[in-house]
Scaffold this motif. Structure first.
Motif, mmCIF file in Angstrom:
data_model
loop_
_atom_site.group_PDB
_atom_site.id
_atom_site.type_symbol
_atom_site.label_atom_id
_atom_site.label_comp_id
_atom_site.label_asym_id
_atom_site.label_seq_id
_atom_site.Cartn_x
_atom_site.Cartn_y
_atom_site.Cartn_z
ATOM 1 N N ASP A 71 0.835 -1.207 0.000
ATOM 2 C CA ASP A 71 0.000 0.000 0.000
ATOM 3 C C ASP A 71 0.873 1.263 0.000
ATOM 4 O O ASP A 71 0.663 2.183 -0.793
ATOM 5 C CB ASP A 71 -0.891 -0.027 1.247
ATOM 6 C CG ASP A 71 -2.093 0.890 1.117
ATOM 7 O OD1 ASP A 71 -2.197 1.617 0.120
ATOM 8 O OD2 ASP A 71 -2.931 0.878 2.045
ATOM 9 N N TYR A 74 2.468 1.725 -3.362
ATOM 10 C CA TYR A 74 1.543 1.571 -4.492
ATOM 11 C C TYR A 74 1.790 2.543 -5.666
ATOM 12 O O TYR A 74 2.005 2.110 -6.799
ATOM 13 C CB TYR A 74 0.099 1.689 -3.987
ATOM 14 C CG TYR A 74 -0.929 1.241 -4.980
ATOM 15 C CD1 TYR A 74 -1.495 -0.028 -4.914
ATOM 16 C CD2 TYR A 74 -1.335 2.083 -6.018
ATOM 17 C CE1 TYR A 74 -2.435 -0.445 -5.838
ATOM 18 C CE2 TYR A 74 -2.263 1.671 -6.949
ATOM 19 C CZ TYR A 74 -2.807 0.412 -6.860
ATOM 20 O OH TYR A 74 -3.715 -0.007 -7.777
ATOM 21 N N PRO A 75 1.791 3.855 -5.439
ATOM 22 C CA PRO A 75 1.896 4.745 -6.605
ATOM 23 C C PRO A 75 3.283 4.772 -7.232
ATOM 24 O O PRO A 75 3.438 5.221 -8.367
ATOM 25 C CB PRO A 75 1.554 6.122 -6.024
ATOM 26 C CG PRO A 75 1.772 6.009 -4.563
ATOM 27 C CD PRO A 75 1.655 4.568 -4.179
ATOM 28 N N THR A 76 4.298 4.298 -6.520
ATOM 29 C CA THR A 76 5.676 4.455 -7.003
ATOM 30 C C THR A 76 6.265 3.181 -7.607
ATOM 31 O O THR A 76 7.375 3.219 -8.139
ATOM 32 C CB THR A 76 6.600 4.893 -5.846
ATOM 33 O OG1 THR A 76 6.526 3.906 -4.818
ATOM 34 C CG2 THR A 76 6.187 6.233 -5.277
ATOM 35 N N ASN A 111 -1.052 0.287 -11.142
ATOM 36 C CA ASN A 111 -0.838 1.742 -11.030
ATOM 37 C C ASN A 111 -0.483 2.270 -12.427
ATOM 38 O O ASN A 111 -0.659 1.554 -13.421
ATOM 39 C CB ASN A 111 0.236 2.061 -9.969
ATOM 40 C CG ASN A 111 1.613 1.533 -10.352
ATOM 41 O OD1 ASN A 111 1.832 1.076 -11.479
ATOM 42 N ND2 ASN A 111 2.551 1.597 -9.420
ATOM 43 N N ASP A 112 0.058 3.477 -12.504
ATOM 44 C CA ASP A 112 0.365 4.053 -13.826
ATOM 45 C C ASP A 112 1.418 3.252 -14.594
ATOM 46 O O ASP A 112 1.562 3.406 -15.803
ATOM 47 C CB ASP A 112 0.883 5.493 -13.673
ATOM 48 C CG ASP A 112 -0.208 6.411 -13.160
ATOM 49 O OD1 ASP A 112 -1.388 6.001 -13.191
ATOM 50 O OD2 ASP A 112 0.126 7.535 -12.720
ATOM 51 N N TYR A 113 2.194 2.439 -13.885
ATOM 52 C CA TYR A 113 3.313 1.716 -14.528
ATOM 53 C C TYR A 113 2.992 0.249 -14.831
ATOM 54 O O TYR A 113 3.737 -0.419 -15.523
ATOM 55 C CB TYR A 113 4.565 1.779 -13.638
ATOM 56 C CG TYR A 113 4.925 3.190 -13.234
ATOM 57 C CD1 TYR A 113 5.533 4.061 -14.144
ATOM 58 C CD2 TYR A 113 4.631 3.655 -11.950
ATOM 59 C CE1 TYR A 113 5.836 5.363 -13.780
ATOM 60 C CE2 TYR A 113 4.936 4.953 -11.581
ATOM 61 C CZ TYR A 113 5.535 5.808 -12.495
ATOM 62 O OH TYR A 113 5.823 7.088 -12.146
ATOM 63 N N VAL A 116 0.892 -4.100 -9.586
ATOM 64 C CA VAL A 116 1.608 -3.729 -8.358
ATOM 65 C C VAL A 116 2.015 -4.943 -7.519
ATOM 66 O O VAL A 116 2.866 -4.823 -6.631
ATOM 67 C CB VAL A 116 0.788 -2.759 -7.477
ATOM 68 C CG1 VAL A 116 0.641 -1.416 -8.172
ATOM 69 C CG2 VAL A 116 -0.558 -3.341 -7.090
#
Ligand SMILES: [Zn+2]
Ligand SMILES: [Zn+2]
Length: 258
Positions: A71, A74-76, A111-113, A116
């Motif tokens: 968590d 998550y975004p990275t 996520n954007d990449y 996850v």
């Protein structure tokens, strides 16, 4: 190989305490064996490097902060967090933890990449690769499906018992290995709680002492871990009384090099 048993708790000055409540070993700042304290005890640099986690079994003290770790990142995450476990353990993690009730099913999320979290099923008794390491897993004797491991970087080999009572395949694995430099083995309960140790499938110092007679390698470091904080002093006294050469208690937070 550089191994750290991550601390579970810190005192008011931020110093790691010696009680081990959660299990998470960090290898070469890159691969984790179990994930109990992974979200609470890594440095930012370690956090940016750990993308492979071997889960030996789904007990809470071994996975407690795994969902929080994913968590947090998550975004990275530019690559998925890879969770290496037997198919049985993967099924239990999906059913009981990452089930949309206790926590999101991260293995379905991106996520954007990209993804996850990714499960990597591991075989039993056959070597497999995790990052720069070669690992072999065998079943041990615990109340849920659990594996013990031997991990090699090509120079040194380290064995992890995970949680277990009297067992056979793990010792065969070690005795067949050319070299074992250290054995990290559990000692959960004091001798007077032998009955509890038996039903929960853990060792006491006495049963650990008996079990070590099955090991044919000499001179390796034997590190006692998974010492229940409530009985810590008593267990350490009983371990010392075994007078086994090279047996010591592994200190959370300290970096060991083999
Ligand atoms: Zn357990
Ligand atoms: Zn445990």
């Amino acid at each position: 190989m550089r191994i750290q048993l991550l601390p579970s708790t810190f005192d008011a000055h931020g110093q790691a305490t010696q009680e081990q409540r959660l299990t998470c070993f960090l290898i070469d700042d890159r691969v984790a064996v179990d994930a109990g304290s992974i979200a609470i005890a890594l440095t930012n640099e370690q956090r940016s490097k750990v993308r492979d986690i071997i889960v030996t079994h789904p007990h809470m003290d071994h996975i407690a902060s795994l969902p929080i770790f994913i968590d947090d990142l998550y975004p990275t995450l530019h690559e998925p967090m890879r969770v290496h476990a037997t198919p049985e353990v993967i099924r239990l993690l999906e059913r009981d933890v990452f089930n949309w009730n206790v926590y999101p099913r991260f293995s379905d999320l991106k996520n954007d990449y990209g993804p996850v979290m990714e499960y990597v099923p591991i075989p039993l008794g056959e070597p497999f690769t995790v990052a720069h390491l070669t690992v072999t897993a065998v079943p041990v004797n615990h109340i849920v499906p659990t594996v013990g491991l031997i991990v090699s970087d090509g120079k040194k080999s380290i064995a992890f018992s995970s949680d277990t009572a009297e067992t056979e395949e793990f010792w065969k694995l070690l005795n067949n290995a050319q070299q074992v430099d250290a054995l990290l083995i559990e000692a959960s309960f004091p001798d007077r709680l032998a009955k509890l140790a038996e039903v929960s499938r853990h060792f006491t110092p006495a049963s650990l002492g008996e079990e070590l007679k099955k090991l044919n390698h000499n001179g390796l470091d034997i590190m006692a871990v998974h010492i229940k904080p409530a009985y810590r002093d008593e267990i350490i006294q009983q371990l010392n009384a075994l007078k086994i050469p090279n047996l010591q208690v592994m200190e959370p937070g300290r970096i060991y090099q083999w």
